[in-house]
Design a protein around this motif. Structure first.
Motif, PDB file in Angstrom:
ATOM      1  N   SER A 190      14.163  28.447  41.328  1.00  0.00           N
ATOM      2  CA  SER A 190      13.420  27.221  41.629  1.00  0.00           C
ATOM      3  C   SER A 190      14.224  25.955  41.346  1.00  0.00           C
ATOM      4  CB  SER A 190      12.101  27.207  40.853  1.00  0.00           C
ATOM      5  OG  SER A 190      12.334  27.392  39.459  1.00  0.00           O
ATOM      6  N   LEU A 224      16.510  23.695  44.299  1.00  0.00           N
ATOM      7  CA  LEU A 224      16.231  22.279  44.551  1.00  0.00           C
ATOM      8  C   LEU A 224      17.442  21.411  44.230  1.00  0.00           C
ATOM      9  CD1 LEU A 224      13.531  21.052  45.593  1.00  0.00           C
ATOM     10  CD2 LEU A 224      13.386  23.422  44.845  1.00  0.00           C
ATOM     11  N   TYR A 279      18.681  18.977  47.177  1.00  0.00           N
ATOM     12  CA  TYR A 279      18.449  17.542  47.029  1.00  0.00           C
ATOM     13  C   TYR A 279      19.550  16.799  46.288  1.00  0.00           C
ATOM     14  CZ  TYR A 279      13.749  18.526  48.675  1.00  0.00           C
ATOM     15  OH  TYR A 279      12.679  18.924  49.432  1.00  0.00           O
ATOM     16  N   PRO A 318       9.578  18.787  42.531  1.00  0.00           N
ATOM     17  CA  PRO A 318       9.684  19.805  43.588  1.00  0.00           C
ATOM     18  C   PRO A 318      10.035  21.185  43.035  1.00  0.00           C
ATOM     19  CG  PRO A 318      10.822  17.790  44.232  1.00  0.00           C
ATOM     20  CD  PRO A 318      10.472  17.641  42.797  1.00  0.00           C
TER      21      PRO A 318
END
Length: 440
Positions: free
Chosen positions: A308, A312, A316, A327
């Motif tokens: 996770s 991200l 990003y 997020p």
């Protein structure tokens, strides 16, 4: 004749007792893990503290390893109600002791390890006794429903308890232990309300030791039961992502003890919703195949949870993920939700198959083997993941474990075709095992 297990007063008391005890047990497990990691992080690195999480798993598993066969033998020879009452009383004492030590700010790592071991002793006796007691409380005609409801109570308690513990700990560090103590006392009260129940005629041959290992022999020869139990052992042993939740909450997702409650609530929500679906439309067809698929989904969700934050970060960029982890937290919560739902399917099917395909005079000993395997997957899974995280880091350990759970499912589908051929929960007409098969 009652048409539903909840129409039987003894079963209603049993169901509440098991739910309350499981809630207390699981609330304590997550808080003990958090406290161990939190205390260790005051003087240790992340990897060193993760190693301590592994050791707390060992402390809880060793009593189960040493006592499970004996506990199963006792459950087949002594009134199962009194065994469960004694075990729950010990758990209540452990919970209240931890509540006082935490409230008085005298809690230490040695105290946590010692009480975790005592909890392992209690669980070694409570598991076989409670698991084997349910089929004695209702008529045979509604036994499958009773077993399914018993499984649901255990699973709901398993997933809600840790979430409850996380939220309570965010309010006051001693509160989850006090609430767990109250739940154990409620469980004890319900167990005291169960009136004497007639037990099936039981025949015991051979020495006490031979009788103890009969459960192992039965599991080894019943390939459906062996496949179901061992699949859970290896899948959760590899994919026990929840053992790393304290690490993710504090150092990776950076959501603290309150966020730990959110993370632990996600699989609870998934499992409860799945349980509600089963109460409305229970599984009836292709139950073995559905269990295998559920375990594979469990592994995939574990891997996604592990990725996770890194995923991200890759999508990003370091600046965005460093400024706002929301997020990554959302992705982690979604993965944990799916993980809990898949685990509920697996446990529901596995527990129903094991209970329905085991004769009553073997349920205590077979239940002890199941408890040993299931607890082994949980406690040893925590230990394995903690040790692996100390070597390669928590993210790699969680992701690798999820992939491993998928590979185990594929392998078990080939090694145990009996699982794929299990169409319904209907047991064979005769579950008796010839004496010559029960001895070595």
């Amino acid at each position: 004749m009652p048409r539903h297990p909840f129409a039987v007063a003894n079963f209603r008391a049993y169901w509440v007792a098991r739910l309350a005890a499981t809630l207390g047990q699981m609330a304590m497990v997550i808080v003990i893990g958090w406290q161990v990691y939190d205390i260790a992080r005051e003087t240790m690195t992340i990897k060193e503290a993760a190693f301590q999480l592994g050791m707390i798993g060992v402390a809880q598993f060793l009593p189960l390893l040493c006592l499970s066969l004996f506990a199963g033998w006792v459950a087949d020879r002594i009134d199962r109600r009194w065994i469960a009452r004694g075990a729950v009383s010990l758990e209540a004492s452990c919970a209240l002791t931890l509540a006082w030590l935490t409230y008085s700010h005298t809690i230490t790592l040695p105290a946590l390890f010692g009480i975790a071991a005592l909890l392992g002793v209690a669980r070694a006796f409570a598991g076989p006794a409670l698991g084997a007691l349910a089929p004695n409380l209702v008529p045979k005609a509604i036994l499958p429903t009773a077993i399914a409801l018993s499984s649901v109570s255990w699973q709901v308690g398993t997933v809600i308890g840790p979430a409850m513990g996380g939220y309570l700990y965010a309010g006051a560090d001693w509160l989850p232990y006090a609430v767990a103590g109250g739940l154990f006392l409620l469980s004890l009260l319900m167990l005291m309300l169960i009136s004497p129940v007639p037990a099936a005629a039981r025949k015991f041959t051979g020495s006490p030791w031979a009788q103890m290992i009969d459960g192992l022999h039965y599991v080894r020869r019943n390939r459906l039961v062996l496949g179901a139990i061992s699949l859970d052992l290896f899948a959760v042993l590899l994919g026990g992502a929840t053992a790393m939740l304290p690490v993710y909450a504090r150092d990776i997702l950076q959501v603290g003890s309150e966020g730990l409650g959110h993370l632990r609530a996600a699989p609870a929500v998934g499992a409860v919703l799945t349980g509600l679906v089963f109460s409305w439309r229970p599984l009836k067809k292709d139950v073995g195949t559905k269990m295998l698929v559920a375990v594979a989904i469990f592994g995939a969700a574990t891997a996604v949870f592990g990725l996770s934050a890194p995923l991200l970060l890759h999508l990003y960029g370091a600046g965005a993920i460093g400024d706002d982890l929301a997020p990554a937290v959302v992705l982690a919560l979604l993965a944990l939700f799916i993980l809990g739902a898949a685990d509920m399917v697996s446990v529901y099917v596995r527990q129903s198959l094991i209970q329905l395909y085991t004769p009553d005079d073997m349920r205590g000993r077979v239940g002890a083997v199941s408890t040993l395997f299931v607890s082994g997957s949980n406690e040893l899974g925590e230990a394995e993941l903690g040790f692996l995280a100390a070597l390669i880091g928590p993210v790699a350990a969680v992701v690798g474990g999820g992939i491993g759970a998928i590979l185990v499912t594929i392998l078990w589908a080939k090694l145990f075709p009996e699982l794929r051929r299990a169409r319904t929960f209907d047991p064979p007409a005769n579950l008796e095992v010839p004496p010559k098969e029960m001895t070595t």
